[in-house]
Design a protein around this motif. Structure first.
Motif, PDB file in Angstrom:
ATOM      1  N   PHE A  33       0.875  -1.256   0.018  1.00  0.00           N
ATOM      2  CA  PHE A  33       0.031  -0.155   0.031  1.00  0.00           C
ATOM      3  C   PHE A  33       0.741   1.265   0.016  1.00  0.00           C
ATOM      4  O   PHE A  33       1.092   1.848   1.118  1.00  0.00           O
ATOM      5  N   PRO A  34       1.712   1.570  -1.077  1.00  0.00           N
ATOM      6  CA  PRO A  34       2.239   2.765  -1.256  1.00  0.00           C
ATOM      7  C   PRO A  34       1.419   4.012  -0.982  1.00  0.00           C
ATOM      8  O   PRO A  34       0.227   4.097  -1.558  1.00  0.00           O
ATOM      9  N   GLN A  35       1.979   4.998  -0.146  1.00  0.00           N
ATOM     10  CA  GLN A  35       1.195   6.178   0.008  1.00  0.00           C
ATOM     11  C   GLN A  35       1.539   7.330  -0.793  1.00  0.00           C
ATOM     12  O   GLN A  35       1.318   8.387  -0.382  1.00  0.00           O
ATOM     13  N   CYS A  36       2.578   7.255  -1.818  1.00  0.00           N
ATOM     14  CA  CYS A  36       2.875   8.355  -2.679  1.00  0.00           C
ATOM     15  C   CYS A  36       3.250   7.625  -4.000  1.00  0.00           C
ATOM     16  O   CYS A  36       3.487   6.666  -4.246  1.00  0.00           O
ATOM     17  N   GLY A  37       2.793   8.390  -5.034  1.00  0.00           N
ATOM     18  CA  GLY A  37       3.113   7.904  -6.361  1.00  0.00           C
ATOM     19  C   GLY A  37       4.623   7.678  -6.796  1.00  0.00           C
ATOM     20  O   GLY A  37       4.842   6.749  -7.449  1.00  0.00           O
ATOM     21  N   PHE A  38       5.452   8.431  -6.187  1.00  0.00           N
ATOM     22  CA  PHE A  38       6.914   8.093  -6.754  1.00  0.00           C
ATOM     23  C   PHE A  38       7.428   6.805  -5.834  1.00  0.00           C
ATOM     24  O   PHE A  38       8.023   5.918  -6.243  1.00  0.00           O
ATOM     25  N   SER A  39       6.853   6.366  -4.659  1.00  0.00           N
ATOM     26  CA  SER A  39       7.128   5.463  -3.847  1.00  0.00           C
ATOM     27  C   SER A  39       6.486   4.130  -4.599  1.00  0.00           C
ATOM     28  O   SER A  39       7.287   3.131  -4.952  1.00  0.00           O
ATOM     29  N   ALA A  40       5.324   4.366  -4.868  1.00  0.00           N
ATOM     30  CA  ALA A  40       4.583   3.565  -5.787  1.00  0.00           C
ATOM     31  C   ALA A  40       5.377   2.848  -7.043  1.00  0.00           C
ATOM     32  O   ALA A  40       5.511   1.859  -7.382  1.00  0.00           O
ATOM     33  N   ARG A  41       6.033   3.802  -7.819  1.00  0.00           N
ATOM     34  CA  ARG A  41       6.802   3.539  -9.059  1.00  0.00           C
ATOM     35  C   ARG A  41       8.090   3.004  -8.756  1.00  0.00           C
ATOM     36  O   ARG A  41       8.347   1.989  -9.427  1.00  0.00           O
ATOM     37  N   VAL A  42       8.789   3.093  -7.748  1.00  0.00           N
ATOM     38  CA  VAL A  42       9.849   2.239  -7.294  1.00  0.00           C
ATOM     39  C   VAL A  42       9.687   0.845  -7.049  1.00  0.00           C
ATOM     40  O   VAL A  42      10.199   0.026  -7.381  1.00  0.00           O
ATOM     41  N   VAL A  43       8.603   0.730  -6.120  1.00  0.00           N
ATOM     42  CA  VAL A  43       7.854  -0.587  -5.800  1.00  0.00           C
ATOM     43  C   VAL A  43       7.834  -1.249  -7.240  1.00  0.00           C
ATOM     44  O   VAL A  43       7.788  -2.660  -7.412  1.00  0.00           O
ATOM     45  N   GLN A  44       6.968  -0.807  -8.138  1.00  0.00           N
ATOM     46  CA  GLN A  44       6.613  -1.247  -9.193  1.00  0.00           C
ATOM     47  C   GLN A  44       7.676  -1.608  -9.942  1.00  0.00           C
ATOM     48  O   GLN A  44       7.898  -2.816 -10.622  1.00  0.00           O
ATOM     49  N   ILE A  45       8.908  -0.912 -10.379  1.00  0.00           N
ATOM     50  CA  ILE A  45      10.001  -1.288 -10.973  1.00  0.00           C
ATOM     51  C   ILE A  45      10.537  -2.592 -10.333  1.00  0.00           C
ATOM     52  O   ILE A  45      11.041  -3.405 -11.179  1.00  0.00           O
ATOM     53  N   LEU A  46      11.140  -2.463  -8.705  1.00  0.00           N
ATOM     54  CA  LEU A  46      11.598  -3.737  -8.386  1.00  0.00           C
ATOM     55  C   LEU A  46      10.708  -4.834  -8.316  1.00  0.00           C
ATOM     56  O   LEU A  46      11.464  -6.039  -8.619  1.00  0.00           O
ATOM     57  N   THR A  47       9.395  -4.945  -8.339  1.00  0.00           N
ATOM     58  CA  THR A  47       8.556  -5.888  -8.538  1.00  0.00           C
ATOM     59  C   THR A  47       8.482  -6.707  -9.908  1.00  0.00           C
ATOM     60  O   THR A  47       8.835  -7.698 -10.081  1.00  0.00           O
ATOM     61  N   HIS A  48       8.444  -5.722 -10.777  1.00  0.00           N
ATOM     62  CA  HIS A  48       8.522  -5.848 -12.180  1.00  0.00           C
ATOM     63  C   HIS A  48      10.049  -6.795 -12.700  1.00  0.00           C
ATOM     64  O   HIS A  48       9.968  -7.916 -13.350  1.00  0.00           O
ATOM     65  N   MET A  49      11.100  -6.450 -12.102  1.00  0.00           N
ATOM     66  CA  MET A  49      12.201  -6.899 -12.291  1.00  0.00           C
ATOM     67  C   MET A  49      12.655  -8.332 -11.160  1.00  0.00           C
ATOM     68  O   MET A  49      13.412  -8.980 -11.612  1.00  0.00           O
ATOM     69  N   GLY A  50      11.543  -8.344 -10.390  1.00  0.00           N
ATOM     70  CA  GLY A  50      11.899  -9.706  -9.591  1.00  0.00           C
ATOM     71  C   GLY A  50      12.871  -9.607  -8.421  1.00  0.00           C
ATOM     72  O   GLY A  50      13.517 -10.779  -8.327  1.00  0.00           O
ATOM     73  N   VAL A  51      13.040  -8.431  -8.062  1.00  0.00           N
ATOM     74  CA  VAL A  51      14.020  -8.201  -7.064  1.00  0.00           C
ATOM     75  C   VAL A  51      13.518  -8.326  -5.795  1.00  0.00           C
ATOM     76  O   VAL A  51      12.587  -7.559  -5.496  1.00  0.00           O
ATOM     77  N   PRO A  52      13.997  -9.387  -4.902  1.00  0.00           N
ATOM     78  CA  PRO A  52      13.548  -9.161  -3.490  1.00  0.00           C
ATOM     79  C   PRO A  52      13.985  -7.991  -2.663  1.00  0.00           C
ATOM     80  O   PRO A  52      15.181  -7.778  -2.939  1.00  0.00           O
ATOM     81  N   PHE A  53      13.027  -7.184  -1.962  1.00  0.00           N
ATOM     82  CA  PHE A  53      13.593  -5.988  -1.400  1.00  0.00           C
ATOM     83  C   PHE A  53      12.717  -5.692  -0.140  1.00  0.00           C
ATOM     84  O   PHE A  53      11.932  -6.433   0.166  1.00  0.00           O
ATOM     85  N   LYS A  54      13.257  -5.036   0.913  1.00  0.00           N
ATOM     86  CA  LYS A  54      12.539  -4.734   2.170  1.00  0.00           C
ATOM     87  C   LYS A  54      12.281  -3.398   2.244  1.00  0.00           C
ATOM     88  O   LYS A  54      13.004  -2.495   1.409  1.00  0.00           O
ATOM     89  N   THR A  55      11.280  -3.104   2.843  1.00  0.00           N
ATOM     90  CA  THR A  55      10.923  -1.511   3.016  1.00  0.00           C
ATOM     91  C   THR A  55      10.657  -1.146   4.312  1.00  0.00           C
ATOM     92  O   THR A  55      10.650  -1.779   5.224  1.00  0.00           O
ATOM     93  N   ALA A  56      10.787   0.243   4.397  1.00  0.00           N
ATOM     94  CA  ALA A  56      10.718   0.903   5.666  1.00  0.00           C
ATOM     95  C   ALA A  56       9.754   2.114   5.434  1.00  0.00           C
ATOM     96  O   ALA A  56      10.269   2.963   4.479  1.00  0.00           O
TER      97      ALA A  56
END
Length: 115
Positions: free
Chosen positions: A32-55
């Motif tokens: 549940f990203p709460q800003c468009g810029f954060s959502a965009r980076v999540v979308q890129i990482l998810t698309h690339m299949g990269v495991p990542f952690k968030t804060a």
């Protein structure tokens, strides 16, 4: 004076970027990203299949201010790979489009499950 004594959030930020090969400081969560810029980076990482952690910086004002001082970068999201600051949304988007982001992950041995 060390960074850890300057800002109480620095120690937890340092631990997060050292312990997680791909760490994203963002507004909201990956689900549940709460800003468009954060959502965009999540979308890129998810698309690339990269495991990542968030804060989620919205849950912690000290973290929100601290991460900007830690990286000396004024905006969020902020992406770290293997402890190194990569950039925010515009930089990550440009690197993704140019292929640099894939190269960065490959050079750092970040396994990808996607395309």
């Amino acid at each position: 004076m060390s960074q850890a004594t300057e800002n109480p959030a620095f120690a937890s930020i340092k631990t997060a970027v050292e312990e997680n090969p791909v760490m994203l400081f963002m507004k909201g969560t990956a689900m549940f990203p709460q800003c468009g810029f954060s959502a965009r980076v999540v979308q890129i990482l998810t698309h690339m299949g990269v495991p990542f952690k968030t804060a989620n910086v919205l849950e912690d004002p000290e973290l929100r201010d601290g991460i900007k001082q830690f990286s000396n970068w004024p905006t969020i999201p902020q992406l770290y790979v293997k402890g190194e600051f990569v950039g925010g949304c515009d930089i990550v988007t440009e690197m993704f489009q140019s292929g640099e982001l894939q190269t960065l992950f490959d050079q750092n041995g970040i396994a990808r499950t996607g395309a």
